[in-house]
Design an enzyme around this catalytic site. Structure first.
Site, PDB file in Angstrom:
ATOM      1  N   ARG A 199      14.799  -7.630  13.049  1.00 44.31           N
ATOM      2  CA  ARG A 199      14.098  -6.931  14.139  1.00 44.31           C
ATOM      3  C   ARG A 199      14.116  -7.784  15.402  1.00 44.31           C
ATOM      4  O   ARG A 199      14.232  -7.268  16.504  1.00 44.31           O
ATOM      5  CB  ARG A 199      12.664  -6.613  13.715  1.00 44.31           C
ATOM      6  CG  ARG A 199      12.596  -5.421  12.760  1.00 44.31           C
ATOM      7  CD  ARG A 199      11.176  -5.070  12.381  1.00 44.31           C
ATOM      8  NE  ARG A 199      10.738  -5.801  11.198  1.00 44.31           N
ATOM      9  CZ  ARG A 199       9.625  -6.506  11.110  1.00 44.31           C
ATOM     10  NH1 ARG A 199       8.811  -6.582  12.144  1.00 44.31           N
ATOM     11  NH2 ARG A 199       9.306  -7.123   9.997  1.00 44.31           N
ATOM     12  N   HIS A 224       4.411  -6.661   4.004  1.00 42.70           N
ATOM     13  CA  HIS A 224       5.510  -6.825   4.953  1.00 42.70           C
ATOM     14  C   HIS A 224       6.027  -5.449   5.338  1.00 42.70           C
ATOM     15  O   HIS A 224       6.313  -4.636   4.463  1.00 42.70           O
ATOM     16  CB  HIS A 224       6.614  -7.659   4.305  1.00 42.70           C
ATOM     17  CG  HIS A 224       7.621  -8.196   5.273  1.00 42.70           C
ATOM     18  ND1 HIS A 224       8.501  -7.395   5.949  1.00 42.70           N
ATOM     19  CD2 HIS A 224       7.871  -9.463   5.692  1.00 42.70           C
ATOM     20  CE1 HIS A 224       9.259  -8.146   6.729  1.00 42.70           C
ATOM     21  NE2 HIS A 224       8.899  -9.412   6.588  1.00 42.70           N
TER      22      HIS A 224
END
Lengths: 561, 219
Positions: free
Chosen positions: A334, A314
């Site tokens: 994000r 990740h």
């Protein structure tokens, strides 16, 4: 964070300008080049294994190959005598195992759920960002399928993926009716967000605690079900009927310090992932139990494994503070506008590209000297979290991401005001035990669901597809068991014996599974001999009408480590 | 300026050295004392590693998660595993009387505030118990959004109030009461599946790329 003051200033200075600028977006050729050069999957740190169903067939990460070739901790003289007889044994206490247990409740079959930690201590409970389901106006299960197929680089098993996407809306209904409170808009409809690689908003969430919400509801429901829960019971080995059908397991009861053999007509393997084997020394976002036990156990039974050359690193793992290193910072942040920038405050890549590409880009940035070094010697790049409020209004970040705010607040870092230092973390086991569309493994009597399986996600999983995976396939494995459960068979360690006869030919000193992270020093601790004698005597007294020859009895805790 | 890289902490009275910056849990692991405190997620959300702490500088003793708290010089750590309570079945359309019937100790709260102080997630637990007594269940559900069910609030309560169990009960009950709007039926579904499920891997991938951009089959 005085040590980073200079870089923080640059990031703050470039923030306003970056807000309106288009994100640098690598094309497919650039993405492929990034992956090849910087993604940990592509660095050749893998090899074939010499024993078992996949011998000489495909490559595995070095650390995993070693475990697959390892010997069992069970002594060769051990003879399994079942103390527990059940219809279905579920191994694993995360979301997939819980979903399976709930689906079997009321069916008339007896169910035991064994977990080496406590019910709910799992990767499920740690999932933050959300769960995908095609519920939007412009969405469909086909579009969900297309997004996941492209994200998985075309390697997804299309049949499994179709099931996942088609079952999305039904799974949300099921979870909602169990009492999960997914975030809603003011009009009462579910709030859908984008995730990396989703072409339309499709991710439902409960703030940034989606896995916690799902797991605490499932856990509560399982506790209210008729399933027998065996907490702190470690699955050491699966047992078979002597002809290859899985018929139960040998567990280790951590509290009693002794082995317990379970006879079952069906076994559902829901043991999760393997981030704690720390491939290439990466930190991990996984829970303490994620040591790949299920892979090793299934492999010894003759199951094929698929796609295990592919892990998900990740892109946004915590790099600072040191106490939180490896923990996840959800991708959802994000999707709400936080950019990924380097030490100079430059926006070097679109933060919403596929996870593997972003991971490779972050590693490249640090490898080429554009990262920020922490006082503990780690290097990362910035996730510019203050952009969330800048884009969406003051207070958005703390309201939508209370988990992040709380965790960093303990270290006097307010993500609404200052960026977070990130570096990729080992997050998800993309591959695993091969299953058919009914969650059946290659071995009769053994089903598998959730992260322990492989094929569904191809070589890169999208955000929000693992919580859906455990829900859809946890239930599906149980439904298949209901239709196909075999008759009770004998309990032997024949498969293990066969595996061992091959395994002896290679020189491996490894004993596997490892059960707990190496760094923890935790192990299976047999109870002191005196206590065992006492419990044996008690069993003898209770067992007066059996004619078992005392000499046939297995020694109480035969380990070979 | 030099900073010491190790600190000394005590676990149930036994002194160990720990690295500055690491968590209590990792310090125990490094000292070979993993069995002292349960570990689950090592990420602050499962509630397995509850401990009580005493500090050397006069701060009030308190409860914590060993996986989230950094070691400090002179800190004393005491394991404090919390047993799970029996689950209580949620109900559809919950009202105050149903909550009171499910949790008879609700009205015993003496407003001492221990639960709020004990919560490692900074939930205003006592205020929320008062909201429960007032029947403000939607607000209660919001309060317990971040509850990790560690049980410390119940553990410290001298009146056997079970805030975390009640919080979950309220949340599940309200969740079960929501109307779920079924997804609309989709036209052209089978045709689109035929298109996407091409046998050839490359063609399948190419079509998936097209589909996700255009939202359908049409060029």
């Amino acid at each position: 964070m005085e040590w980073a003051a200079e870089s923080l200033q640059k990031v703050a200075a470039s923030r306003r300008a970056r807000l309106g600028q288009p994100a640098p977006q690598p094309d497919s050729v650039q993405s492929a080049a990034l992956l090849k050069k910087y993604h940990p999957d592509y660095l050749g740190r893998e090899r074939e294994v010499e024993v078992g169903a996949n011998a000489g067939e495909q490559k595995f990460p070095l650390e995993l190959a070693q475990l697959l070739e390892g010997d069992s901790p069970i002594d060769a003289d051990y003879v399994p005598h079942p103390e527990i007889e059940t219809d279905v044994l579920i191994i694993g206490g995360g979301g997939a195992g819980a979903a399976a247990a709930l689906t079997l409740d009321g069916s008339g079959l007896s169910v035991h759920l064994a977990t080496k930690l406590r019910l709910g201590d799992s990767n499920t409970v740690m999932a933050e960002g959300g769960i995908q389901s095609a519920l939007g106006d412009d969405d469909s299960p086909r579009r969900h399928f297309a997004d996941a197929m492209v994200g998985g680089h075309g390697d997804n098993d299309p049949d499994l993926l179709r099931i996942l996407c088609e079952q999305g809306p039904e799974s949300i209904r099921w979870l909602s009716q169990l009492g999960c409170l997914f975030d809603q808009n003011e009009d009462g409809r579910f709030r859908l967000r984008g995730g990396g690689g989703t072409s339309v908003p499709r991710v439902l969430a409960c703030r940034d605690y989606t896995g916690l919400e799902i797991m605490r509801v499932l856990k509560d429901a399982v506790r209210l079900s008729a399933a027998q829960i065996l907490e702190e019971h470690v699955a050491m080995e699966l047992v078979d009927d002597g002809k290859g059908q899985t018929t139960g397991a040998v567990l280790f009861d951590r509290n009693a310090g002794r082995m317990v053999c379970v006879s079952a007509r069906a076994v559902i393997l829901a043991t999760g992932g393997s981030g704690q084997i720390r491939l290439q020394g990466f930190p991990t976002s996984n829970h303490v139990g994620a040591t790949g036990d299920g892979l090793v156990l299934a492999y010894r039974q003759g199951c094929r494994l698929v796609h295990l050359d592919s892990y998900q690193y990740h892109p946004s793992g915590v790099c600072y503070p040191q106490a939180l290193v490896g923990q996840l910072v959800t991708e959802a942040i994000r999707s709400m506008g936080a950019q990924v920038v380097n030490a100079a405050g430059a926006h070097f890549i679109d933060a919403m590209v596929y996870r593997d590409v972003l991971t490779a880009a972050v590693i490249k940035e640090t490898a080429q000297g554009r990262g920020v070094k922490t006082p503990h010697g780690k290097v990362g790049v910035w996730l510019d979290t203050p952009m969330v409020d800048l884009k969406n209004g003051a207070g958005t970040l703390s309201r939508r991401f209370p988990g992040l705010t709380h965790r960093f607040g303990r270290y006097d870092i307010d993500p609404a005001r200052q960026p977070i230092l990130i570096y990729p973390t080992l997050h998800y086991q993309n591959g695993g035990v091969r299953v058919d569309s009914e969650c059946r493994t290659d071995v009769v009597g053994l089903w598998a669901c959730g992260e322990v399986t492989g094929g569904l996600h191809g070589k890169n999983r999208l955000m929000g597809n693992s919580l859906l995976d455990i829900t859809v396939f946890g239930r599906r494995s149980a439904q298949s068991v209901l239709r196909n459960i075999p008759k009770r068979g004998a309990v032997t360690l024949n498969r293990l014996r066969q595996f061992r006869s091959q395994q002896k030919k290679i020189k491996s000193a490894t004993v596997s599974p490892i059960f707990f992270p190496a760094a923890s020093g935790m192990k299976l601790n047999p109870a002191p001999v005196q206590e065992q004698r006492a419990s044996e005597t008690a069993a003898d007294v209770a067992d007066t009408d059996t004619d078992t020859d005392a000499d046939d009895r297995e020694p109480p805790n035969p380990f070979n480590f | 300026m030099t900073t010491k890289t190790t600190v000394e902490i005590k676990i149930s009275g036994e002194a160990i050295q720990a690295q500055r910056g690491e968590t209590i849990l990792h310090a125990l692991w490094a000292a070979g004392m993993a069995e002292r405190v349960k570990a689950g997620c090592d990420g602050g959300v499962c509630g397995a590693c509850t401990v009580t702490l005493r500090y050397s500088d006069g701060r009030a003793a308190g409860t914590e998660l060993a996986c989230m708290k950094s070691v400090e010089d002179g800190m004393e750590v005491f394991p404090c595993a919390v047993e799970e309570d029996a689950a209580v079945a949620p109900v559809v359309n919950p009202q105050l009387p149903a909550l009171q019937a499910a949790f008879p100790t609700l009205d015993r709260c003496t407003k001492c505030g221990s639960c709020t102080a004990a919560c490692p997630m900074s939930i205003p637990v006592m205020d929320s118990v008062l909201r429960m007594q007032a029947g403000e269940l939607a607000a209660v559900a919001e309060d317990f959004t971040t509850c990790i069910h560690c049980g410390l609030c119940r553990f410290v309560c001298e009146d056997k109030v079970k805030p975390h169990n009640m919080g979950l009960w309220v949340r599940r009950s309200l969740g079960m009461s929501r109307n779920f709007v079924a997804a609309k039926t989709q036209d052209a579904a089978e045709q689109e599946w035929q298109y996407l499920l091409a046998d050839d891997r490359e063609l399948r991938l190419q079509r998936a790329r097209h589909f996700r951009q255009s939202g359908g089959i049409a060029p």
